[in-house]
Design an enzyme around this catalytic site. Structure first.
Site, PDB file in Angstrom:
ATOM      1  N   CYS A  53      86.257  65.805  13.045  1.00  0.00           N
ATOM      2  CA  CYS A  53      87.529  65.131  12.785  1.00  0.00           C
ATOM      3  C   CYS A  53      87.860  64.192  13.953  1.00  0.00           C
ATOM      4  O   CYS A  53      87.336  64.302  15.036  1.00  0.00           O
ATOM      5  CB  CYS A  53      88.622  66.180  12.649  1.00  0.00           C
ATOM      6  SG  CYS A  53      88.222  67.399  11.401  1.00  0.00           S
ATOM      7  N   ARG A  55      83.746  57.565  12.260  1.00  0.00           N
ATOM      8  CA  ARG A  55      83.237  58.948  12.258  1.00  0.00           C
ATOM      9  C   ARG A  55      83.133  59.507  10.850  1.00  0.00           C
ATOM     10  O   ARG A  55      82.571  60.576  10.639  1.00  0.00           O
ATOM     11  CB  ARG A  55      84.149  59.852  13.091  1.00  0.00           C
ATOM     12  CG  ARG A  55      84.277  59.470  14.541  1.00  0.00           C
ATOM     13  CD  ARG A  55      85.499  60.092  15.195  1.00  0.00           C
ATOM     14  NE  ARG A  55      85.400  61.517  15.327  1.00  0.00           N
ATOM     15  CZ  ARG A  55      85.081  62.156  16.474  1.00  0.00           C
ATOM     16  NH1 ARG A  55      84.828  61.450  17.543  1.00  0.00           N
ATOM     17  NH2 ARG A  55      85.020  63.460  16.545  1.00  0.00           N
ATOM     18  N   TRP A  79      87.487  65.644   8.602  1.00  0.00           N
ATOM     19  CA  TRP A  79      86.156  65.783   8.011  1.00  0.00           C
ATOM     20  C   TRP A  79      86.130  67.233   7.522  1.00  0.00           C
ATOM     21  O   TRP A  79      85.944  68.146   8.331  1.00  0.00           O
ATOM     22  CB  TRP A  79      85.082  65.496   9.053  1.00  0.00           C
ATOM     23  CG  TRP A  79      83.686  65.721   8.567  1.00  0.00           C
ATOM     24  CD1 TRP A  79      82.939  66.869   8.691  1.00  0.00           C
ATOM     25  CD2 TRP A  79      82.845  64.803   7.854  1.00  0.00           C
ATOM     26  NE1 TRP A  79      81.713  66.720   8.112  1.00  0.00           N
ATOM     27  CE2 TRP A  79      81.616  65.457   7.592  1.00  0.00           C
ATOM     28  CE3 TRP A  79      83.008  63.503   7.421  1.00  0.00           C
ATOM     29  CZ2 TRP A  79      80.564  64.849   6.916  1.00  0.00           C
ATOM     30  CZ3 TRP A  79      81.948  62.896   6.744  1.00  0.00           C
ATOM     31  CH2 TRP A  79      80.763  63.547   6.504  1.00  0.00           C
ATOM     32  N   ASN A 129      90.142  69.998  15.347  1.00  0.00           N
ATOM     33  CA  ASN A 129      88.749  69.618  15.094  1.00  0.00           C
ATOM     34  C   ASN A 129      87.903  70.831  15.441  1.00  0.00           C
ATOM     35  O   ASN A 129      88.031  71.392  16.523  1.00  0.00           O
ATOM     36  CB  ASN A 129      88.344  68.426  15.982  1.00  0.00           C
ATOM     37  CG  ASN A 129      86.890  68.017  15.751  1.00  0.00           C
ATOM     38  OD1 ASN A 129      86.306  68.377  14.721  1.00  0.00           O
ATOM     39  ND2 ASN A 129      86.305  67.297  16.678  1.00  0.00           N
ATOM     40  N   GLY A 130      87.072  71.281  14.504  1.00  0.00           N
ATOM     41  CA  GLY A 130      86.203  72.430  14.785  1.00  0.00           C
ATOM     42  C   GLY A 130      86.307  73.451  13.674  1.00  0.00           C
ATOM     43  O   GLY A 130      86.735  73.155  12.562  1.00  0.00           O
ATOM     44  N   GLU A 136      57.886  64.848   7.721  1.00  0.00           N
ATOM     45  CA  GLU A 136      59.168  64.303   8.205  1.00  0.00           C
ATOM     46  C   GLU A 136      58.923  63.297   9.320  1.00  0.00           C
ATOM     47  O   GLU A 136      59.549  62.233   9.366  1.00  0.00           O
ATOM     48  CB  GLU A 136      60.078  65.441   8.663  1.00  0.00           C
ATOM     49  CG  GLU A 136      61.388  65.014   9.303  1.00  0.00           C
ATOM     50  CD  GLU A 136      62.280  64.158   8.400  1.00  0.00           C
ATOM     51  OE1 GLU A 136      61.999  64.062   7.180  1.00  0.00           O
ATOM     52  OE2 GLU A 136      63.233  63.567   8.919  1.00  0.00           O
ATOM     53  N   LYS A 189      60.102  59.334   9.150  1.00  0.00           N
ATOM     54  CA  LYS A 189      60.944  58.699  10.182  1.00  0.00           C
ATOM     55  C   LYS A 189      60.299  57.409  10.673  1.00  0.00           C
ATOM     56  O   LYS A 189      60.975  56.397  10.854  1.00  0.00           O
ATOM     57  CB  LYS A 189      61.142  59.691  11.331  1.00  0.00           C
ATOM     58  CG  LYS A 189      62.144  60.777  11.012  1.00  0.00           C
ATOM     59  CD  LYS A 189      63.556  60.207  11.045  1.00  0.00           C
ATOM     60  CE  LYS A 189      64.563  60.996  10.260  1.00  0.00           C
ATOM     61  NZ  LYS A 189      64.344  61.130   8.821  1.00  0.00           N
ATOM     62  N   GLU A 211      60.483  54.673   7.874  1.00  0.00           N
ATOM     63  CA  GLU A 211      61.802  54.105   7.565  1.00  0.00           C
ATOM     64  C   GLU A 211      62.414  53.395   8.771  1.00  0.00           C
ATOM     65  O   GLU A 211      63.298  52.578   8.619  1.00  0.00           O
ATOM     66  CB  GLU A 211      62.751  55.159   7.021  1.00  0.00           C
ATOM     67  CG  GLU A 211      63.108  56.297   7.942  1.00  0.00           C
ATOM     68  CD  GLU A 211      64.101  57.260   7.292  1.00  0.00           C
ATOM     69  OE1 GLU A 211      64.880  56.858   6.422  1.00  0.00           O
ATOM     70  OE2 GLU A 211      64.084  58.437   7.682  1.00  0.00           O
ATOM     71  N   HIS A 222      38.946  67.175   3.268  1.00  0.00           N
ATOM     72  CA  HIS A 222      38.832  66.855   1.827  1.00  0.00           C
ATOM     73  C   HIS A 222      39.073  65.375   1.578  1.00  0.00           C
ATOM     74  O   HIS A 222      39.463  64.984   0.477  1.00  0.00           O
ATOM     75  CB  HIS A 222      39.816  67.719   1.028  1.00  0.00           C
ATOM     76  CG  HIS A 222      39.557  69.180   1.181  1.00  0.00           C
ATOM     77  ND1 HIS A 222      38.437  69.815   0.692  1.00  0.00           N
ATOM     78  CD2 HIS A 222      40.243  70.131   1.845  1.00  0.00           C
ATOM     79  CE1 HIS A 222      38.458  71.086   1.010  1.00  0.00           C
ATOM     80  NE2 HIS A 222      39.556  71.322   1.716  1.00  0.00           N
ATOM     81  N   LYS A 237      72.333  54.739   3.171  1.00  0.00           N
ATOM     82  CA  LYS A 237      72.545  56.109   3.666  1.00  0.00           C
ATOM     83  C   LYS A 237      72.584  57.097   2.502  1.00  0.00           C
ATOM     84  O   LYS A 237      72.094  58.198   2.606  1.00  0.00           O
ATOM     85  CB  LYS A 237      73.865  56.207   4.456  1.00  0.00           C
ATOM     86  CG  LYS A 237      74.142  57.601   5.023  1.00  0.00           C
ATOM     87  CD  LYS A 237      73.044  58.047   5.972  1.00  0.00           C
ATOM     88  CE  LYS A 237      73.218  59.466   6.436  1.00  0.00           C
ATOM     89  NZ  LYS A 237      72.032  59.990   7.167  1.00  0.00           N
TER      90      LYS A 237
HETATM   91  C1  AGP Z   1      66.065  60.369   5.536  1.00  0.00           C
HETATM   92  O1  AGP Z   1      65.976  59.889   6.861  1.00  0.00           O
HETATM   93  C2  AGP Z   1      66.463  59.298   4.556  1.00  0.00           C
HETATM   94  N1  AGP Z   1      67.677  58.688   4.933  1.00  0.00           N
HETATM   95  C3  AGP Z   1      66.399  59.757   3.103  1.00  0.00           C
HETATM   96  O2  AGP Z   1      65.093  60.216   2.854  1.00  0.00           O
HETATM   97  C4  AGP Z   1      67.380  60.890   2.703  1.00  0.00           C
HETATM   98  O3  AGP Z   1      66.995  62.105   3.287  1.00  0.00           O
HETATM   99  C5  AGP Z   1      67.332  61.030   1.170  1.00  0.00           C
HETATM  100  O4  AGP Z   1      67.762  59.806   0.594  1.00  0.00           O
HETATM  101  C6  AGP Z   1      68.191  62.177   0.651  1.00  0.00           C
HETATM  102  O5  AGP Z   1      69.532  61.942   0.984  1.00  0.00           O
HETATM  103  P1  AGP Z   1      70.586  63.156   0.763  1.00  0.00           P
HETATM  104  O6  AGP Z   1      70.159  64.247   1.700  1.00  0.00           O
HETATM  105  O7  AGP Z   1      71.923  62.583   1.094  1.00  0.00           O
HETATM  106  O8  AGP Z   1      70.475  63.603  -0.667  1.00  0.00           O
END
Ligand code: AGP
Length: 614
Positions: free
Chosen positions: A2, A27, A75, A101-102, A484, A488, A491, A507, A609
């Site tokens: 928050c 935020r 939040w 906040n918390g 993962e 990273k 992207e 394989h 996002k």
């Molecule tokens: C991860 O770094 C990406 N931004 C993307 O793969 C993300 O994890 C995916 O779009 C799922 O988003 P969500 O967790 O909000 O469902």
């Protein structure tokens, strides 16, 4: 997390507070409110939604002009985002207001005591109890600061509290445990805020409050004590950041700030879920123990980074809960003729709670009568509303497109669910669950330790900025970590990167290995000797073919040293928990390499996002 703003001085408090809240909008929040003291009266206004809704309410009913007030952007953690749950919260007399906040872990017990004593609490929040506790303490004497000290000694969890009371019309009181709180020191005026962005337009002289401290803010000065009332040491500093940097906590990018926030995010996601007897309490999941006992299959649906959390969850659920667990890409799941039943538990993992692929998968599962559990970071988003139960991660707002702290808190959430199911079904004896829970509680410090040793990773990343491709290898839970790490890098650095199960090399993928090709290898703990030895062999195989080996392994694991061109040590943790420490170097690696290439790591090209389209 928050947003908090407090003010006392010579200016119209409402203007200063609203401007400060606007500075904290980055935020992320779901409601906002203010409390103002003037003419001996306490005036409050609060609305769900964005600041524009609060401004509208204030225009409809202008509060009395005063020079003392506070404001909050929420939040949500406890209770959906609505007017009723927005802060500030007031006591029965309407003379005390609190913002927070918390997470107050013991709020339910405190709320029970208050209601027993006749207090009327109208919200779902943990915060409201504090307003009524202050009301009682003020009745027993002393000023607002003394009352706050006595209340804080009764609270458990993480909290930053700010309160005002009509009985002390020139005083704003703040309290800090874990969640940040800073003082802005002005000339004839003083400020309180959850971060300096809220007040650096007015003053750059600040005081960082320490753990378990109380601050008394008056126009003419600031007093800081501990929770016992003893004068406290404070750290004064001059803020030389611009507003944009202040919003990022002094970091160049939100992603860097969010990587650094991971120990706190992991700790906050554990808060309130581990009883004093070491047993887990996940009652907010809203799926009964009996229903969990009837589950005969678990299917996890998710996308992207959340999908990788699901892959790790599979190992934990099968090992601790003894249940079959499938993990599906949400975008594929709904087009499969998946065999579901009322005893299938479908777990949907989504940071945003708005990913359309995940939502459509949930609706598909609903049609098949499955039981639905959401793991989500955004209270009040769509996913929790469409599931039978939800377990919120408490990572706080994740602004950067690339998911980091949300991922680590998703791992904590899936560990808690797997251990809780084990506890309910008796597939793991109490002492085993208890021992693992105790290890989980130590993970924030382990993640912190990793963050302290990342400079060599940053140097390595910069040296590889010209590379075309990086491969990532792992076994067991290290395989999703490899996936993962590759995601990273894709992207953020727009580079080709691929994660493989190390056992799959022979394989086919080993044909990719050529001289100088960077290959990151995530090595399991030595305790998993078979797994460990096999991946050491894999490292030898690729090194023999010219790969540049970047090895992430337990500190002190000498067996990999001869084959590692770069060795990154992480703290020793149990195999299933290792992703919490091995993922962090890969986040830092991708972020630094992308930065070296001049990319905006907060807003990578082509990405959003939250992907709210299929
Ligand atoms: C991860 O770094 C990406 N931004 C993307 O793969 C993300 O994890 C995916 O779009 C799922 O988003 P969500 O967790 O909000 O469902």
């Amino acid at each position: 997390m928050c947003g908090i703003v407090g003010y006392v001085g010579g200016r119209p408090a409402l203007d200063v507070v609203i401007e400060g809240l606007a500075r904290l909008e980055y935020r992320g929040y779901d409601s906002a409110g203010v409390a103002l003291l003037a003419e001996g009266r306490l005036a409050t206004a609060k609305r769900a939604g964005k600041l524009v809704n609060l401004r509208g309410a204030l225009e409809e009913e202008p509060p009395p002009a005063g020079t003392l007030g506070m404001g909050h952007t929420r939040w949500a953690t406890h209770g959906p985002p609505n007017d009723r749950n927005a802060h500030p919260h007031v006591d029965c007399t309407g003379t005390v207001a609190v913002i927070h906040n918390g997470i107050i872990e013991n709020f339910a017990a405190l709320r029970g005591e208050l209601e027993e004593a006749g207090h009327k609490l109208g919200s779902d929040t943990d915060t409201e109890a504090v307003a009524h506790l202050l009301e009682d303490e003020l009745k027993s004497g002393g000023d607002l600061a003394a009352a706050m000290r006595r209340v804080c000694r009764r609270l458990e969890g993480a909290f930053t509290l700010v309160a005002v009371h009509t009985g002390d019309p020139d005083l704003v009181v703040g309290a800090r445990r874990n969640s940040p709180l800073v003082v802005g020191v002005g000339d004839g005026e003083n400020f309180l805020a959850s971060d300096v962005a809220a007040f650096i337009a007015h003053t750059r002289d600040a005081i960082e409050l320490g753990q378990d401290q109380i601050v008394e803010l008056r126009a003419g000065g600031v007093t800081v004590t501990d929770f016992e009332g003893r004068p406290a040491e404070v750290k004064e500093y001059h803020v030389d950041w611009d507003v944009s940097a202040a919003e990022k906590g002094g970091y160049d990018y939100f992603m860097l700030k969010e990587i650094a926030e991971q120990p706190r995010a992991v700790a906050d996601t554990l808060l309130g879920r581990i009883g004093t007897d070491g047993r887990l309490t996940l009652d907010e999941m809203r799926i009964s123990d009996q229903e969990l006992r009837e589950v005969d299959k678990i299917i996890i649906v998710a996308c992207g980074t959340s999908f990788h959390a699901g892959l790790i969850a599979k190992y934990a659920i099968e090992h601790w809960a003894g249940l079959p667990c499938e993990v599906e890409l949400a975008s594929e799941f709904r087009y499969r003729d998946a065999i579901l039943s009322p005893t299938t538990l479908v777990i949907a993992i989504s940071q945003s709670g708005e990913t359309m692929d995940a939502l459509m998968a949930v609706r598909h599962a609903r049609e098949q009568k499955a039981k639905l559990l959401g793991i989500c970071n955004v209270n009040g988003s769509t996913l929790p509303r469409e599931c039978d139960g939800v377990l919120y991660t408490h990572a706080g707002p994740e602004i950067a497109v690339a998911s980091t702290k949300a991922f680590l808190t998703q791992l904590v959430a899936v560990y808690l669910i797997a251990l809780y199911i084990a506890q309910v079904r008796g597939t793991k004896w109490g002492d085993e669950v208890f021992a693992m829970v105790q290890l989980l509680e130590r993970m924030p410090e382990k993640v912190e330790k990793v963050l302290e040793t990342m400079e060599p990773v940053r140097e390595l990343a910069r040296s590889l900025a010209g590379e075309r491709c990086v491969l990532f290898l792992g076994r067991h839970v290290g395989f999703p970590v490899a996936l993962e790490g590759a995601l990273k890098l894709k992207e953020l650095a727009y580079m080709h990167a691929e994660g493989f199960a190390a056992g799959e090399l022979k394989h086919g993928p080993i044909a990719l290995i050529e001289s100088g090709l960077p290959v990151v290898v995530v090595v399991p703990p030595r305790a998993r000797d078979v797994l460990h030895d096999k991946i050491v062999s894999n490292i030898q195989e690729i090194r023999a073919r010219g790969a540049r080996t970047i090895v992430i392994a337990e500190e002190g694991d000498a067996s990999v040293e001869p084959y590692a061109d770069t060795l990154i040590g992480v703290p020793a943790v149990p195999t299933l928990l290792q992703p919490l420490v091995t993922t962090v170097p890969l986040q830092v690696f991708a972020c630094e390499l992308a930065t070296a290439k001049g990319h905006d790591v907060d807003q990578p090209r082509n990405l959003a996002k939250s992907v709210t389209v299929e």
